[in-house]
Scaffold this motif. Structure first.
Motif, mmCIF file in Angstrom:
data_model
loop_
_atom_site.group_PDB
_atom_site.id
_atom_site.type_symbol
_atom_site.label_atom_id
_atom_site.label_comp_id
_atom_site.label_asym_id
_atom_site.label_seq_id
_atom_site.Cartn_x
_atom_site.Cartn_y
_atom_site.Cartn_z
ATOM 1 N N TYR A 180 5.572 4.254 2.715
ATOM 2 C CA TYR A 180 4.561 2.954 2.690
ATOM 3 C C TYR A 180 5.303 1.533 2.180
ATOM 4 N N LEU A 181 6.648 1.777 1.726
ATOM 5 C CA LEU A 181 7.154 0.508 1.680
ATOM 6 C C LEU A 181 8.256 0.348 2.768
ATOM 7 N N SER A 220 8.795 -6.567 2.505
ATOM 8 C CA SER A 220 8.118 -6.900 3.672
ATOM 9 C C SER A 220 6.883 -6.291 3.991
ATOM 10 N N GLN A 221 6.633 -5.239 3.434
ATOM 11 C CA GLN A 221 5.191 -4.585 3.541
ATOM 12 C C GLN A 221 4.946 -3.492 2.458
ATOM 13 N N TRP A 222 3.900 -3.161 1.867
ATOM 14 C CA TRP A 222 3.527 -2.024 0.950
ATOM 15 C C TRP A 222 2.123 -1.620 1.585
ATOM 16 N N THR A 223 1.977 -0.613 2.023
ATOM 17 C CA THR A 223 0.689 0.035 2.608
ATOM 18 C C THR A 223 0.280 1.121 1.863
ATOM 19 N N CYS A 279 -1.687 -2.100 -5.971
ATOM 20 C CA CYS A 279 -0.872 -2.951 -5.143
ATOM 21 C C CYS A 279 0.304 -2.862 -6.001
ATOM 22 N N LEU A 280 1.529 -2.122 -5.949
ATOM 23 C CA LEU A 280 2.683 -2.170 -6.655
ATOM 24 C C LEU A 280 3.501 -3.232 -6.368
ATOM 25 N N HIS A 296 4.205 -8.926 -0.881
ATOM 26 C CA HIS A 296 5.374 -9.426 -0.027
ATOM 27 C C HIS A 296 6.263 -10.431 -0.595
ATOM 28 N N GLY A 297 7.449 -10.312 -0.363
ATOM 29 C CA GLY A 297 8.355 -11.343 -1.002
ATOM 30 C C GLY A 297 8.977 -10.793 -2.279
ATOM 31 N N ASP A 298 8.483 -9.839 -2.964
ATOM 32 C CA ASP A 298 9.274 -9.394 -4.179
ATOM 33 C C ASP A 298 10.682 -8.921 -3.823
ATOM 34 N N HIS A 299 11.405 -9.123 -4.875
ATOM 35 C CA HIS A 299 12.756 -8.980 -4.739
ATOM 36 C C HIS A 299 13.091 -7.545 -5.319
#
Length: 84
Positions: free
Chosen positions: A24-25, A37-40, A47-48, A51-54
């Motif tokens: 998913y990541l 860039s994506q978490w599905t 929602c762990l 978008h944009g988390d470092h």
């Protein structure tokens, strides 16, 4: 890009099952940083990531790029991977 002061950022350790990371990541590199860039992930996980988390560490190892982050994830012997 909206945060100009690093003090506004919060550092968290998130433990995610290895299979869920693989499924998913998606990570990318932007401005020299490893970013989500994506978490599905399924609703059961919530929602762990946004978008944009470092991502600054994988199992307490600090990767220098996306390829190295994926390498650390793939070599993990734990059932859960710690992402910081």
């Amino acid at each position: 890009s909206q945060i100009t002061d690093e003090m506004q950022l919060q550092k968290l350790d998130i433990f995610v099952p290895l299979a869920d990371i693989n499924n998913y990541l998606k990570l990318t590199e932007a401005a020299g940083r490893i970013c989500v860039s994506q978490w599905t992930g399924p609703h059961r996980l919530g929602c762990l990531f946004n978008h944009g988390d470092h991502v600054v560490a994988v199992n307490d190892l600090q990767p220098q790029g996306v390829e190295e982050a994926y390498f650390f994830i793939s070599r993990s012997t734990r059932k859960e991977v710690s992402l910081t």
